[in-house]
Motif scaffolding. Structure first.
Motif, short mmCIF file in Angstrom:
data_model
loop_
_atom_site.label_atom_id
_atom_site.label_comp_id
_atom_site.label_asym_id
_atom_site.label_seq_id
_atom_site.Cartn_x
_atom_site.Cartn_y
_atom_site.Cartn_z
N GLU A 322 0.87 -1.19 0.00
CA GLU A 322 0.00 0.00 0.00
C GLU A 322 0.90 1.23 0.00
N ILE A 323 0.77 2.06 -1.03
CA ILE A 323 1.67 3.21 -1.16
C ILE A 323 0.82 4.47 -1.33
N THR A 324 0.61 5.16 -0.22
CA THR A 324 -0.14 6.42 -0.25
C THR A 324 0.63 7.53 0.45
N LYS A 325 1.74 7.16 1.12
CA LYS A 325 2.52 8.14 1.86
C LYS A 325 3.98 8.07 1.43
N GLN A 328 5.80 5.17 2.94
CA GLN A 328 5.47 3.88 2.33
C GLN A 328 6.17 3.73 0.98
N LEU A 329 6.29 4.82 0.25
CA LEU A 329 7.01 4.79 -1.03
C LEU A 329 8.47 4.42 -0.81
#
Length: 425
Positions: A322-325, A328-329
């Motif tokens: 899950e990459i939304t921040k 997280q990236l």
């Protein structure tokens, strides 16, 4: 009950041992055996910070099943375990109970040896603090990163490991290698293996610890490549190799070595490096290049006399990232980089799927150096459980049949000449 006994007497550990005893008695795992009926394998362990405690539970059950290790290797936490297995005695001896004693006394919380700002930021990350708090704490460590390229010097870990190695009589690389080269009494092949021979060099132990030389962009295998960084590696403290391998980016200072070898031919031979020779080199966590170096003992196109078992930490790849921040990236980019080479090797050699076991480490965090005794015991038990599951499911005869098929396919691709046949032996 002592802290070490808490690990051994955990219900899941006792159950794992009972399972192995009842379901795996007399089972063959290798064709290399010694006079004591121990079976020898190579073992590679993945890096994973403090989750490496689970690896100790894994090796404990393997040894209780009569398995011993000739080649042992790993990255970061895996390299620390590998080093201790090599240091605690010759290859034919059981090491896990002594390693467990070391583990039960390991002062992990002291390894966060940075200043108060570094410790506060580390704790905020572990606590999954809100963005405002994280930004505030991050602003307080900018000078740490600018001046030292990391938060924690790593000296506490290095001093601890040095003391533990010296406590078992290992002060130098030469002493470590001498111990690894101790051949177990009666070591040889099963009588059924008439198609192969065990050369003298295959009877001694081998240690491989992966570190990342970020100065020359070299994937380093210690101690084999130590001569690139120390002109005389024999008196070098082996704890340096582990310190280099576990240098988590930005969490620990990079490990630095000065006055590297000026031998250009050696750099070309061992590292394939043809550029300007460095005088000073920085190492970071080997996981940024190869976190699970399962290929280090691989001998292609032949039926092996012993398998290379692999222990991975955590159940990776079960869910998409899950990459939304931004955080997280960054995590996703790092994970992709550290897994790609090793995953590509396993995809190219699918027979390795029969050799590798993933240890479910639950919700434990890989950088939680302040974890409780109970959490450490839980990780150990999880490793023990995974080992029992693997041993019950592994089929050595089937694996050799798979490898024979691959060898014959390779021979057919080259023709039936003697040179092709020689590669299978």
């Amino acid at each position: 009950m002592t802290p070490a006994q808490d690990y051994i007497n955990h219900p899941d550990v006792l159950k794992a041992l009972q399972t192995v005893k009842s379901e795996c008695r007399g089972k063959e795992y290798s064709d290399i055996i010694d006079a004591g009926d121990h079976q020898y394998v190579d073992l590679v362990m993945e890096g994973g910070g403090v989750l490496g405690i689970a690896l100790t539970g894994y090796t404990y059950v393997l040894e209780q099943a009569g398995i011993r290790f000739l080649g042992v290797g790993g990255t970061s936490a895996g390299s620390i375990n590998a080093l201790m297995i090599a240091a605690l005695g010759p290859p034919g001896q059981s090491k896990s109970e002594r390693l467990l004693d070391v583990l039960s006394r390991m002062p992990m919380e002291t390894f966060i040896d940075g200043d108060s700002d570094a410790r506060d930021f580390s704790q905020a990350v572990l606590d999954k603090a809100g963005m405002v708090k994280l930004i505030w704490k991050a602003s307080q460590i900018i000078d740490n990163l600018q001046d030292d390229l990391g938060l924690n010097p790593g000296n506490a870990f290095l001093n601890w490991l040095t003391a533990e190695l010296q406590g078992v009589g290992i002060k130098t690389t030469a002493e470590l290698l001498k111990q690894l080269h101790t051949v177990s009494p009666g070591l040889g092949l099963r009588q059924s293996r008439k198609d192969a021979q065990l050369a003298d060099e295959d009877k001694v132990g081998t240690l491989v610890m992966i570190a990342a030389d970020i100065t020359t962009q070299t994937k380093v295998e210690f101690p084999r490549m130590a001569g690139l960084y120390w002109c005389n590696p024999d008196p070098v403290n082996p704890a340096y190799f582990a310190r280099a391998s576990m240098s988590v980016p930005f969490f620990f200072y990079p490990f630095t070595v000065n006055e590297c070898s000026p031998n250009r031919a050696l750099w070309s031979k061992l590292a394939g490096y043809e550029g300007t020779l460095p005088q000073r080199v920085m190492f970071m966590d080997g996981g940024i290049m190869s976190n699970f170096p399962i290929n280090v003992f691989h001998q292609p196109y032949r039926v092996p006399t012993a398998p290379t078992f692999g222990a991975k930490i955590g159940l990776e790849g079960t869910e998409p990232a899950e990459i939304t921040k931004p955080s997280q990236l960054l995590s996703a980019v790092f994970d992709a980089a550290r897994h790609t080479l090793d995953d590509d090797f396993i995809k190219a050699n699918p027979d390795y799927k029969h050799l590798v076991k993933m240890i479910d480490t639950g919700s434990h965090h890989w950088l939680n150096f302040t974890m409780s005794h109970e959490d450490k015991v839980d990780l150990f038990a999880r490793g023990a459980k995974a080992a029992a599951e693997f041993l019950c499911g592994f089929d050595w005869s089937k694996y050799k049949t798979i490898r024979k098929g691959l060898a014959e396919a390779f021979q057919a691709s080259l023709g039936n000449g003697s040179a092709a046949a020689e590669t299978i032996k």
